[in-house]
Design an enzyme around this catalytic site. Sequence first.
Site, short mmCIF file in Angstrom:
data_model
loop_
_atom_site.label_atom_id
_atom_site.label_comp_id
_atom_site.label_asym_id
_atom_site.label_seq_id
_atom_site.Cartn_x
_atom_site.Cartn_y
_atom_site.Cartn_z
CB CYS A 5 5.54 -3.89 -1.06
SG CYS A 5 6.17 -2.67 -2.20
CG HIS A 59 2.75 -6.64 -3.95
ND1 HIS A 59 1.68 -6.30 -3.15
CD2 HIS A 59 3.49 -5.52 -4.09
CE1 HIS A 59 1.77 -5.02 -2.83
NE2 HIS A 59 2.86 -4.52 -3.39
CD GLU A 74 -0.24 -9.13 -2.34
OE1 GLU A 74 0.84 -9.70 -2.17
OE2 GLU A 74 -0.34 -7.90 -2.45
CB ILE A 125 3.76 -2.63 -7.31
CG1 ILE A 125 3.31 -3.87 -8.08
CG2 ILE A 125 2.87 -1.42 -7.63
CD1 ILE A 125 2.01 -4.46 -7.59
NE ARG A 126 3.47 3.43 -5.86
CZ ARG A 126 3.32 3.95 -4.66
NH1 ARG A 126 4.14 4.90 -4.25
NH2 ARG A 126 2.38 3.54 -3.87
NE ARG A 168 8.22 5.40 1.53
CZ ARG A 168 7.41 6.41 1.78
NH1 ARG A 168 7.82 7.43 2.49
NH2 ARG A 168 6.19 6.39 1.31
N GLY A 172 0.86 -1.19 0.00
CA GLY A 172 0.00 0.00 0.00
C GLY A 172 0.88 1.22 0.00
N1 GLN Z 1 6.21 2.79 -2.46
C1 GLN Z 1 5.24 2.44 -1.46
C2 GLN Z 1 5.66 3.05 -0.11
O1 GLN Z 1 6.60 3.75 -0.02
C3 GLN Z 1 5.10 0.92 -1.35
C4 GLN Z 1 4.44 0.34 -2.57
C5 GLN Z 1 3.79 -1.01 -2.37
O2 GLN Z 1 3.47 -1.43 -1.26
N2 GLN Z 1 3.55 -1.70 -3.46
O3 GLN Z 1 5.03 2.86 0.87
#
Ligand code: GLN
Length: 172
Positions: free
Chosen positions: A60, A156, A158, A115-116, A87, A29
Amino acid sequence: MLSSLGAETVRVRTTDDLATVDRLILPGGESTTMLRFLKLYDLIPAIQEFAKTQPLWGICAGAILAAREVLTPSQESLNLINISAHRNFYGSQLESFTTPLTVLGLTNPISAQFIRAPLLNALPPSEHFSSAEVLARLDQQPVFFAQGKTWACSFHVELGDDSSLHELFLKL
Ligand code: GLN
């Protein structure tokens, strides 16, 4: 994913919810937002206490929350595992990717979604922390750590259909 493995699941929003579970996933998230809610509901000390004995898996953003040190930008964390988290290291939302990943303890590679995602690095052992163990690497770089019953992974799992890592988590 957990339900498909027969586990009963609870969305933990309060310390009362936390008291009903035997293991916890801090999901992906946005860690800054999640941190605000953790503070608002006084969950930080409760989770720190919980993680002393129970399995906890930071995924993440969850791994960022669990880390001992958070950078770029720096942010408070729960200090549960001896790693640092930079991050958004693996790029923006548009640069998301899926890759096969070999994980210690699993026979077949899993499909990992970045994802990020943060860059995770081991921190040196200290008075309160031994070293975290690397369970998976991507191009030499660690992406999955374990310390006791605490896991932190930058990716991730899931979102795919392979539940083998969740199965392992349920056995901790
Ligand atoms: N980049 C988000 C953060 O800094 C994490 C992204 C993710 O959970 N997929 O919190």
